[in-house]
Design a protein around this motif. Sequence first.
Motif, short mmCIF file in Angstrom:
data_model
loop_
_atom_site.label_atom_id
_atom_site.label_comp_id
_atom_site.label_asym_id
_atom_site.label_seq_id
_atom_site.Cartn_x
_atom_site.Cartn_y
_atom_site.Cartn_z
N LYS A 35 66.99 10.76 53.99
CA LYS A 35 67.24 11.95 52.90
C LYS A 35 66.76 11.53 51.52
O LYS A 35 65.31 12.43 50.59
CB LYS A 35 68.09 11.98 52.21
CG LYS A 35 69.14 13.27 53.36
CD LYS A 35 70.61 13.27 53.76
CE LYS A 35 71.05 13.72 54.79
NZ LYS A 35 72.73 13.14 54.51
N LEU A 36 66.82 10.70 50.82
CA LEU A 36 66.09 10.13 49.70
C LEU A 36 64.39 9.99 49.52
O LEU A 36 63.86 10.93 48.62
CB LEU A 36 66.33 8.68 48.73
CG LEU A 36 66.04 8.60 47.98
CD1 LEU A 36 65.92 9.21 45.97
CD2 LEU A 36 66.84 7.00 47.84
N GLY A 37 63.58 9.60 50.75
CA GLY A 37 62.63 10.06 50.60
C GLY A 37 61.99 11.27 50.68
O GLY A 37 61.36 11.58 50.16
N LYS A 38 62.71 12.00 52.08
CA LYS A 38 62.09 13.44 51.63
C LYS A 38 62.29 13.73 50.72
O LYS A 38 61.62 14.86 50.42
CB LYS A 38 62.44 13.78 53.34
CG LYS A 38 62.49 15.33 53.09
CD LYS A 38 63.70 16.17 54.14
CE LYS A 38 62.79 17.56 54.42
NZ LYS A 38 63.00 18.47 53.31
N ALA A 39 63.67 14.36 49.84
CA ALA A 39 63.41 14.57 48.93
C ALA A 39 62.93 14.16 47.34
O ALA A 39 62.14 14.62 46.28
CB ALA A 39 64.74 14.23 48.30
N PHE A 50 66.66 10.15 39.96
CA PHE A 50 67.45 11.07 39.19
C PHE A 50 67.67 11.48 40.80
O PHE A 50 68.77 11.85 41.01
CB PHE A 50 65.64 11.74 38.77
CG PHE A 50 66.64 13.35 37.92
CD1 PHE A 50 67.69 13.29 37.29
CD2 PHE A 50 66.66 14.41 39.18
CE1 PHE A 50 68.26 14.91 36.80
CE2 PHE A 50 66.64 15.87 38.49
CZ PHE A 50 68.04 15.76 37.87
N VAL A 51 66.46 11.44 41.90
CA VAL A 51 66.97 12.30 42.91
C VAL A 51 67.40 11.43 44.03
O VAL A 51 68.78 12.43 44.37
CB VAL A 51 65.17 11.96 43.92
CG1 VAL A 51 65.75 12.69 45.15
CG2 VAL A 51 64.59 13.08 43.89
N ARG A 52 67.49 10.26 43.74
CA ARG A 52 68.94 9.57 44.56
C ARG A 52 69.80 9.64 43.62
O ARG A 52 71.71 9.61 44.32
CB ARG A 52 69.07 7.71 44.05
CG ARG A 52 69.94 7.29 44.89
CD ARG A 52 69.79 5.47 44.06
NE ARG A 52 70.06 5.42 42.39
CZ ARG A 52 69.42 4.40 41.68
NH1 ARG A 52 68.35 4.17 42.18
NH2 ARG A 52 70.09 4.75 40.17
N ASP A 53 70.12 9.39 42.16
CA ASP A 53 71.92 10.06 41.34
C ASP A 53 72.11 11.60 41.90
O ASP A 53 73.24 11.55 42.25
CB ASP A 53 72.04 9.59 40.43
CG ASP A 53 71.39 8.01 39.76
OD1 ASP A 53 71.74 7.59 41.23
OD2 ASP A 53 70.58 8.09 38.87
N LEU A 54 71.31 12.24 41.80
CA LEU A 54 71.22 13.91 42.34
C LEU A 54 72.34 13.62 44.06
O LEU A 54 73.01 14.31 43.99
CB LEU A 54 70.55 14.60 42.13
CG LEU A 54 70.41 15.90 42.88
CD1 LEU A 54 71.45 16.83 41.57
CD2 LEU A 54 69.20 17.13 42.73
N ARG A 58 75.94 14.91 44.72
CA ARG A 58 76.18 16.32 45.47
C ARG A 58 77.15 15.66 47.27
O ARG A 58 77.65 16.44 47.14
CB ARG A 58 74.81 16.66 45.68
CG ARG A 58 74.18 17.45 44.72
CD ARG A 58 73.19 17.74 45.99
NE ARG A 58 73.34 18.99 46.62
CZ ARG A 58 72.37 19.86 47.03
NH1 ARG A 58 71.18 19.91 46.59
NH2 ARG A 58 72.90 20.96 47.54
N ALA A 59 76.99 14.11 47.39
CA ALA A 59 77.83 13.73 48.08
C ALA A 59 79.78 14.25 48.12
O ALA A 59 80.22 13.50 48.56
CB ALA A 59 77.66 12.79 48.86
#
Length: 79
Positions: A35-39, A50-54, A58-59
Amino acid sequence: MGMPVRIDESLYEDAKCHAKAESRTIAGQIEFWAKLGKAALDNPDLPVDFVRDLLISRAEPRDHATPFIPEGIRSDSHD
């Protein structure tokens, strides 16, 4: 529904270590990385951290969230 997938043994062992440290299952860790790679690919202008923390935020359950209050709006600020 889960689907069995073959992955490289070193990736599995790496996921196993990270999963334990981050309180996830091994499958959950690999799903998180996917999911992190796709995002990150979908949003190349954003830093990966930032994407990882987001994704992590969200979880989290909403009742554990702390509302964001911009610094200029805080009631305890003195002008």
